[in-house]
Write a protein that holds these residues in place. Structure first.
Motif, mmCIF file in Angstrom:
data_model
loop_
_atom_site.group_PDB
_atom_site.id
_atom_site.type_symbol
_atom_site.label_atom_id
_atom_site.label_comp_id
_atom_site.label_asym_id
_atom_site.label_seq_id
_atom_site.Cartn_x
_atom_site.Cartn_y
_atom_site.Cartn_z
ATOM 1 N N PHE A 1 0.838 -1.179 -0.141
ATOM 2 C CA PHE A 1 -0.090 0.103 0.148
ATOM 3 C C PHE A 1 0.913 1.133 -0.003
ATOM 4 C CE2 PHE A 1 -2.112 3.358 2.399
ATOM 5 C CZ PHE A 1 -3.161 3.423 1.710
ATOM 6 N N GLU A 2 0.520 2.312 -0.424
ATOM 7 C CA GLU A 2 1.136 3.619 -0.345
ATOM 8 C C GLU A 2 -0.048 4.826 -0.224
ATOM 9 O OE1 GLU A 2 3.446 4.953 -3.779
ATOM 10 O OE2 GLU A 2 2.281 3.275 -5.126
ATOM 11 N N ASP A 3 0.652 5.958 0.353
ATOM 12 C CA ASP A 3 -0.305 6.900 0.276
ATOM 13 C C ASP A 3 0.605 8.065 0.401
ATOM 14 O OD1 ASP A 3 0.508 7.391 3.084
ATOM 15 O OD2 ASP A 3 -1.317 6.767 3.598
ATOM 16 N N GLU A 4 0.198 9.421 0.609
ATOM 17 C CA GLU A 4 1.070 10.691 0.475
ATOM 18 C C GLU A 4 2.086 10.673 1.577
ATOM 19 O OE1 GLU A 4 -0.672 14.252 1.881
ATOM 20 O OE2 GLU A 4 -2.500 13.350 1.960
ATOM 21 N N HIS B 1 -0.978 10.767 11.030
ATOM 22 C CA HIS B 1 -1.632 9.810 10.111
ATOM 23 C C HIS B 1 -0.931 8.176 10.498
ATOM 24 C CE1 HIS B 1 -3.251 8.007 6.673
ATOM 25 N NE2 HIS B 1 -1.879 7.677 6.108
ATOM 26 N N LEU C 1 -3.075 4.689 10.071
ATOM 27 C CA LEU C 1 -2.697 3.678 9.003
ATOM 28 C C LEU C 1 -2.283 2.482 9.610
ATOM 29 C CD1 LEU C 1 -2.159 2.820 6.246
ATOM 30 C CD2 LEU C 1 0.316 3.968 6.510
ATOM 31 N N SER D 1 -10.076 -0.062 2.916
ATOM 32 C CA SER D 1 -10.214 1.363 2.833
ATOM 33 C C SER D 1 -11.377 2.202 3.402
ATOM 34 C CB SER D 1 -9.988 1.385 1.183
ATOM 35 O OG SER D 1 -11.037 0.728 0.551
#
Length: 148
Positions: free
Chosen positions: A19-22, A59, A63, A148
């Motif tokens: 997974f990845e996010d900002e 965050h 997560l 999600s």
């Protein structure tokens, strides 16, 4: 690039990315202490937790909770999961870049875990481990999509 996690984030080194996010990448540890040992790696090069931006720090636990649900939903860590940040070299931080370990546990796994701590960087059984990591990555990617 001198930092392995910066190189992974830049796409210069391979990883079992889940997974990845900002703010973060979620990858499998290539020297796992237990099956499905996951790392949440900061996209920012921050050697210490205090170096991480406030937005990323805020965050991180959200997560981590999502990854924990995905692990448990995939059959890992139903009895417990260690969440561990080694914050600095004296804390056994091998890569000076903020990352959170999520290590699924089960009752009675301490002796086997101690052995893995002692032998985790040896090249023994790397091919079989690679196949296991590939299978775990696919399962956990799907589980994270469902969370999600």
């Amino acid at each position: 690039m001198d930092c392995v996690f910066c190189a992974i984030a830049a796409g210069q080194l391979p990883a079992h990315q889940l997974f990845e996010d900002e703010h973060f990448l979620v990858i499998l540890d290539i020297y796992p202490l237990r099956p499905a040992h996951v790392l949440i790696v900061s996209r920012e090069h921050a050697p210490y937790l205090s170096d991480l931006s406030a937005a990323a720090r805020e965050h991180l636990l959200t997560l981590a909770e999502r990854v924990t649900r995905a692990l448990r939903g995939s059959g890992y860590g139903s009895e417990g999961i260690n969440l561990l940040i080694n914050d600095g070299p004296a804390a056994n931080q091998h890569v000076p870049h903020l990352h959170l370990h999520l290590i699924p546990r089960r009752s009675g796994d301490l002796a086997g875990g101690a052995w893995r701590v002692l032998t985790r960087f040896l090249p023994l059984g790397r091919q079989a481990l690679q196949a296991r990591l590939d299978a775990e990555a696919g399962m956990l990617r799907n589980a994270l999509k469902r969370e999600s």
